[in-house]
Design a protein around this motif. Structure first.
Motif, PDB file in Angstrom:
ATOM      1  N   ASP A 123       0.854  -1.190   0.000  1.00 55.67           N
ATOM      2  CA  ASP A 123       0.000   0.000   0.000  1.00 55.67           C
ATOM      3  C   ASP A 123       0.893   1.245   0.000  1.00 55.67           C
ATOM      4  N   SER A 129       0.343   4.227   0.079  1.00 55.71           N
ATOM      5  CA  SER A 129      -0.115   5.327   0.926  1.00 55.71           C
ATOM      6  C   SER A 129       0.170   5.072   2.402  1.00 55.71           C
ATOM      7  N   THR A 135       2.067   4.664   5.898  1.00 54.24           N
ATOM      8  CA  THR A 135       3.238   5.275   6.527  1.00 54.24           C
ATOM      9  C   THR A 135       3.405   4.675   7.926  1.00 54.24           C
ATOM     10  N   ALA A 194       7.877   5.725   4.392  1.00 49.74           N
ATOM     11  CA  ALA A 194       6.954   6.168   3.347  1.00 49.74           C
ATOM     12  C   ALA A 194       7.437   5.627   2.010  1.00 49.74           C
ATOM     13  N   ARG A 253       8.151   6.015  -1.598  1.00 52.48           N
ATOM     14  CA  ARG A 253       8.403   7.094  -2.553  1.00 52.48           C
ATOM     15  C   ARG A 253       9.022   6.535  -3.842  1.00 52.48           C
TER      16      ARG A 253
END
Length: 380
Positions: free
Chosen positions: A207, A209, A211, A233, A235
């Motif tokens: 996922d 998104s 964090t 995260a 990126r």
């Protein structure tokens, strides 16, 4: 594409310079063409203009041909898009041009279609360079920010290997940042914490998104285990990063302080429970804060009940005014010893000699009332 594209066209044919300017500016709405009649004039233009997005050059020119110009340009700017646009080309020239660093090689032909192709090649080359420069600029900006951070910032690839570690690696983990590049990060995690860390990493992979934050131990260069807190995260899609960014803080001192406090509290509780007399600490409003097991055993109340019990429930009705008066004296800073009958949950009364005093913090501020109650029979 947004923004004007400044093209420097180099050719010793004046008529072709004018034609190329006209057709290129017609084909590309954002293209603006400047002209130079020789390689030396082109180099002068580069020095004085300071902003050229792409060079389009003929090959055969007196004094300095297109390949010689390319070599000189590469000394000035290794990445500047350079299109060799020539009417007398060959496979050998094309090969030499590309090996020297030409962005494109395009042979002149009849008609105007070739200028459509040329405009397209110019726009693509400039767009690519601008994107790469923006990517580099963004990466440098991020790097400048994190290099002055006391927290550890790392970038991991899809398999959890280090791609980047910030300078604070030296302070947090005792390693030179370069020493960890290409190493598997999970191998440094304490075996008991490894599954927790890999599970958090897998959540970011599944996922983008997500964090996740995780607390774990990681081995320092000196062999000791450091307590860390990390937040990650995904990126991978960010052109300046293309990895997983992990922000990490060393919380070893905090964890060790909490552990020491917990051990001290356990020792304190054990000492209180070893007392043969009733001991309690009440908040300033009279509600229960801490007590020993003897109070639970004598009163018959559970720990949960004692926490919310009122004075009139724990003392005989006739003794409540005396107790309340004692509380007022203690709040004024006096240590008071008095006798009162404790009322057990069963309703029985138990006479106690109680010594009560004010409990203060390091600044002398009142934080509670503590007392110890000795059974009259025990006291003799």
């Amino acid at each position: 594409m947004s923004g004007t594209i400044t093209v420097l066209h180099v050719d010793d044919d004046d008529a072709l310079l004018d034609l190329t300017r006209t057709l290129l500016e017609r084909e590309g709405e954002d293209i603006a063409v400047e002209s130079a009649e020789s390689g030396s004039e082109a180099l002068t233009c580069l020095r004085e203009n300071g902003h050229v997005d792409c060079i389009v050059s003929d090959y055969e020119m007196p004094e300095m041909d297109g390949l010689d110009l390319l070599e000189r340009v590469r000394e000035h700017d290794p990445e500047l898009p350079f299109v060799l646009f020539t009417g007398k080309g060959s496979e050998e020239i094309a090969s030499r041009a590309l090996s020297t660093g030409a962005t494109e090689y395009l042979q002149k032909g009849a008609g105007t279609d070739q200028y459509t192709v040329l405009a397209n090649r110019i726009e693509n080359a400039v767009a690519k360079r601008r994107a790469e420069r923006e990517r580099t600029h963004t990466r440098n900006r991020y790097q400048a920010l994190i290099e002055h951070s006391s927290d550890l910032v790392t970038v991991l690839d899809e398999n959890g290997y280090f791609e980047y570690t910030s300078p604070s690696t030296r302070d947090v983990l005792g390693y030179e940042p370069e020493a960890l590049i290409g190493e598997p990060s999970f191998d440094m995690v304490h075996p008991e914490d490894r599954s927790t860390v890999t599970d958090a990493f897998d959540r970011m992979v599944a996922d983008p998104s997500a964090t996740p934050s995780v607390s774990y131990r990681l081995q320092h260069a000196d062999g000791e285990w450091r307590h860390l807190e990390s937040k990650g995260a995904n990126r991978l899609d960010h052109p300046a990063i293309e990895g997983f960014v992990i922000n990490t803080r060393d919380v070893t001192e905090r964890v060790e302080a909490e552990q020491r406090l917990s051990e001290e509290e356990e020792l304190f509780d054990a000492a209180l429970d070893a007392l043969p007399h009733v001991f309690y600490v009440a908040n300033l409003d009279g509600s229960g804060w801490r007590w020993n097991r003897e109070l639970e055993a004598v009163s018959g109340y559970s720990s949960e009940e004692l926490r919310d019990i009122e004075i009139d429930e724990i003392f005989a009705e006739e003794d409540v005014p005396k107790v309340e008066a004692v509380v007022e004296r203690v709040l004024d800073g006096e240590t008071v010893t008095y006798e009162a009958r404790m009322k057990k949950k069963s309703g029985e009364l138990d006479l106690r000699r109680i010594s009560a005093s004010l409990l203060t913090d390091e600044d002398g501020e009142a934080i509670g009332i503590c007392g110890i109650g000795v059974g009259i029979d025990e006291d003799g």
